[in-house]
Scaffold this motif. Structure first.
Motif, PDB file in Angstrom:
ATOM      1  N   GLU A   1      43.248  38.287  30.414  1.00  0.00           N
ATOM      2  CA  GLU A   1      42.686  37.110  31.402  1.00  0.00           C
ATOM      3  C   GLU A   1      43.057  37.566  32.840  1.00  0.00           C
ATOM      4  O   GLU A   1      42.454  37.132  33.583  1.00  0.00           O
ATOM      5  CB  GLU A   1      43.652  35.842  31.043  1.00  0.00           C
ATOM      6  CG  GLU A   1      43.154  35.143  30.032  1.00  0.00           C
ATOM      7  CD  GLU A   1      43.912  33.786  29.879  1.00  0.00           C
ATOM      8  OE1 GLU A   1      44.620  33.412  30.963  1.00  0.00           O
ATOM      9  OE2 GLU A   1      44.398  33.441  28.742  1.00  0.00           O
ATOM     10  N   PHE A   2      43.911  38.514  33.278  1.00  0.00           N
ATOM     11  CA  PHE A   2      44.443  38.865  34.276  1.00  0.00           C
ATOM     12  C   PHE A   2      44.318  39.983  34.703  1.00  0.00           C
ATOM     13  O   PHE A   2      43.717  40.747  35.571  1.00  0.00           O
ATOM     14  CB  PHE A   2      45.827  38.062  34.816  1.00  0.00           C
ATOM     15  CG  PHE A   2      46.234  38.315  36.167  1.00  0.00           C
ATOM     16  CD1 PHE A   2      45.581  37.872  37.077  1.00  0.00           C
ATOM     17  CD2 PHE A   2      47.262  39.045  36.210  1.00  0.00           C
ATOM     18  CE1 PHE A   2      46.026  37.965  38.478  1.00  0.00           C
ATOM     19  CE2 PHE A   2      47.890  39.182  37.576  1.00  0.00           C
ATOM     20  CZ  PHE A   2      47.332  38.713  38.574  1.00  0.00           C
TER      21      PHE A   2
ATOM     22  N   HIS B   1      41.468  42.729  35.456  1.00  0.00           N
ATOM     23  CA  HIS B   1      40.543  42.323  36.536  1.00  0.00           C
ATOM     24  C   HIS B   1      41.221  42.535  37.609  1.00  0.00           C
ATOM     25  O   HIS B   1      40.804  42.410  39.048  1.00  0.00           O
ATOM     26  CB  HIS B   1      40.198  40.900  36.413  1.00  0.00           C
ATOM     27  CG  HIS B   1      39.623  40.409  35.020  1.00  0.00           C
ATOM     28  ND1 HIS B   1      38.340  40.805  34.769  1.00  0.00           N
ATOM     29  CD2 HIS B   1      40.188  39.730  34.072  1.00  0.00           C
ATOM     30  CE1 HIS B   1      38.058  40.504  33.474  1.00  0.00           C
ATOM     31  NE2 HIS B   1      39.190  39.817  33.034  1.00  0.00           N
ATOM     32  N   VAL B   2      42.542  43.014  37.864  1.00  0.00           N
ATOM     33  CA  VAL B   2      43.295  43.173  38.947  1.00  0.00           C
ATOM     34  C   VAL B   2      43.602  44.574  39.231  1.00  0.00           C
ATOM     35  O   VAL B   2      44.259  45.332  38.313  1.00  0.00           O
ATOM     36  CB  VAL B   2      44.641  42.416  39.084  1.00  0.00           C
ATOM     37  CG1 VAL B   2      45.303  42.525  40.361  1.00  0.00           C
ATOM     38  CG2 VAL B   2      43.944  40.947  39.181  1.00  0.00           C
TER      39      VAL B   2
ATOM     40  N   TYR C   1      50.325  34.493  38.953  1.00  0.00           N
ATOM     41  CA  TYR C   1      49.762  34.311  37.636  1.00  0.00           C
ATOM     42  C   TYR C   1      50.589  33.273  36.846  1.00  0.00           C
ATOM     43  O   TYR C   1      49.974  32.400  36.004  1.00  0.00           O
ATOM     44  CB  TYR C   1      49.589  35.546  36.724  1.00  0.00           C
ATOM     45  CG  TYR C   1      48.459  35.329  35.458  1.00  0.00           C
ATOM     46  CD1 TYR C   1      47.445  34.763  35.476  1.00  0.00           C
ATOM     47  CD2 TYR C   1      49.455  35.303  34.378  1.00  0.00           C
ATOM     48  CE1 TYR C   1      46.916  34.556  34.179  1.00  0.00           C
ATOM     49  CE2 TYR C   1      48.727  35.000  33.230  1.00  0.00           C
ATOM     50  CZ  TYR C   1      47.360  34.538  33.045  1.00  0.00           C
ATOM     51  OH  TYR C   1      47.170  34.303  31.787  1.00  0.00           O
TER      52      TYR C   1
ATOM     53  N   TYR D   1      50.224  29.536  38.047  1.00  0.00           N
ATOM     54  CA  TYR D   1      48.986  29.282  37.616  1.00  0.00           C
ATOM     55  C   TYR D   1      49.138  29.048  35.852  1.00  0.00           C
ATOM     56  O   TYR D   1      48.539  27.851  35.466  1.00  0.00           O
ATOM     57  CB  TYR D   1      47.914  30.440  37.662  1.00  0.00           C
ATOM     58  CG  TYR D   1      46.741  30.131  36.804  1.00  0.00           C
ATOM     59  CD1 TYR D   1      45.737  29.100  37.015  1.00  0.00           C
ATOM     60  CD2 TYR D   1      46.497  31.066  35.687  1.00  0.00           C
ATOM     61  CE1 TYR D   1      44.722  28.940  36.150  1.00  0.00           C
ATOM     62  CE2 TYR D   1      45.355  30.731  34.882  1.00  0.00           C
ATOM     63  CZ  TYR D   1      44.504  29.702  35.092  1.00  0.00           C
ATOM     64  OH  TYR D   1      43.245  29.592  34.426  1.00  0.00           O
TER      65      TYR D   1
ATOM     66  N   PRO E   1      41.023  27.632  44.918  1.00  0.00           N
ATOM     67  CA  PRO E   1      41.355  29.057  44.200  1.00  0.00           C
ATOM     68  C   PRO E   1      42.762  29.374  43.859  1.00  0.00           C
ATOM     69  O   PRO E   1      43.560  29.004  44.611  1.00  0.00           O
ATOM     70  CB  PRO E   1      40.568  29.749  45.080  1.00  0.00           C
ATOM     71  CG  PRO E   1      40.453  29.181  46.103  1.00  0.00           C
ATOM     72  CD  PRO E   1      40.459  27.569  46.070  1.00  0.00           C
TER      73      PRO E   1
ATOM     74  N   VAL F   1      45.294  32.378  41.979  1.00  0.00           N
ATOM     75  CA  VAL F   1      45.451  33.867  41.607  1.00  0.00           C
ATOM     76  C   VAL F   1      44.466  34.877  42.242  1.00  0.00           C
ATOM     77  O   VAL F   1      43.811  35.560  41.808  1.00  0.00           O
ATOM     78  CB  VAL F   1      45.472  34.081  40.140  1.00  0.00           C
ATOM     79  CG1 VAL F   1      45.824  35.246  39.671  1.00  0.00           C
ATOM     80  CG2 VAL F   1      46.263  33.051  39.449  1.00  0.00           C
TER      81      VAL F   1
ATOM     82  N   LEU G   1      40.592  34.376  41.323  1.00  0.00           N
ATOM     83  CA  LEU G   1      40.426  34.757  39.896  1.00  0.00           C
ATOM     84  C   LEU G   1      40.155  33.638  39.019  1.00  0.00           C
ATOM     85  O   LEU G   1      39.322  33.382  38.068  1.00  0.00           O
ATOM     86  CB  LEU G   1      41.376  35.772  39.284  1.00  0.00           C
ATOM     87  CG  LEU G   1      40.994  36.193  38.030  1.00  0.00           C
ATOM     88  CD1 LEU G   1      39.794  37.295  38.071  1.00  0.00           C
ATOM     89  CD2 LEU G   1      42.159  37.258  37.249  1.00  0.00           C
ATOM     90  N   HIS G   2      41.036  32.602  38.985  1.00  0.00           N
ATOM     91  CA  HIS G   2      41.079  31.205  38.440  1.00  0.00           C
ATOM     92  C   HIS G   2      40.964  29.973  39.423  1.00  0.00           C
ATOM     93  O   HIS G   2      41.078  30.351  40.663  1.00  0.00           O
ATOM     94  CB  HIS G   2      42.325  31.296  37.599  1.00  0.00           C
ATOM     95  CG  HIS G   2      42.357  32.281  36.635  1.00  0.00           C
ATOM     96  ND1 HIS G   2      41.757  32.185  35.474  1.00  0.00           N
ATOM     97  CD2 HIS G   2      42.979  33.291  36.467  1.00  0.00           C
ATOM     98  CE1 HIS G   2      41.912  33.194  34.630  1.00  0.00           C
ATOM     99  NE2 HIS G   2      42.813  33.926  35.336  1.00  0.00           N
ATOM    100  N   HIS G   3      40.738  28.848  39.014  1.00  0.00           N
ATOM    101  CA  HIS G   3      40.675  27.824  39.871  1.00  0.00           C
ATOM    102  C   HIS G   3      41.440  26.772  39.301  1.00  0.00           C
ATOM    103  O   HIS G   3      41.501  26.608  37.947  1.00  0.00           O
ATOM    104  CB  HIS G   3      39.210  27.492  40.206  1.00  0.00           C
ATOM    105  CG  HIS G   3      38.499  28.347  40.932  1.00  0.00           C
ATOM    106  ND1 HIS G   3      38.116  29.625  40.659  1.00  0.00           N
ATOM    107  CD2 HIS G   3      38.202  28.286  42.441  1.00  0.00           C
ATOM    108  CE1 HIS G   3      37.525  30.005  41.470  1.00  0.00           C
ATOM    109  NE2 HIS G   3      37.464  29.604  42.671  1.00  0.00           N
TER     110      HIS G   3
END
Length: 73
Positions: free
Chosen positions: A4-5, A8-9, A24, A27, A59, A61, A64-66
């Motif tokens: 999930e995280f 992508h980072v 994260y 979140y 927005p 993180v 990346l997420h909302h």
């Protein structure tokens, strides 16, 4: 968390990794829904009726997420 995280980072150093992991975790506990909790968060939040206004995205993180909330128009 990796799928999930972290996949992508790109982290620059240990300090940056700690900062993005902290974002994260916040979140994950305050916004992300969990099926085992009846699609609620570990820190419950109130249900917002449609009469509360339009849905606005916030927005989190690094975008990346909302998080979505209703705001009066």
């Amino acid at each position: 968390m990796r799928r999930e995280f972290l996949d992508h980072v790109v982290t620059l150093d240990e300090r940056h990794l700690r900062r993005v992991l902290s974002a994260y975790f916040e979140y994950h506990h305050r916004t992300r829904t969990h099926v085992s909790l009846g699609k609620d968060c570990p820190e419950p939040r109130p249900v917002q009726p449609p009469s509360a206004g339009i849905v606005v995205a916030f927005p989190q993180v690094g975008g990346l997420h909302h998080r979505y909330e209703r705001r009066a128009a």
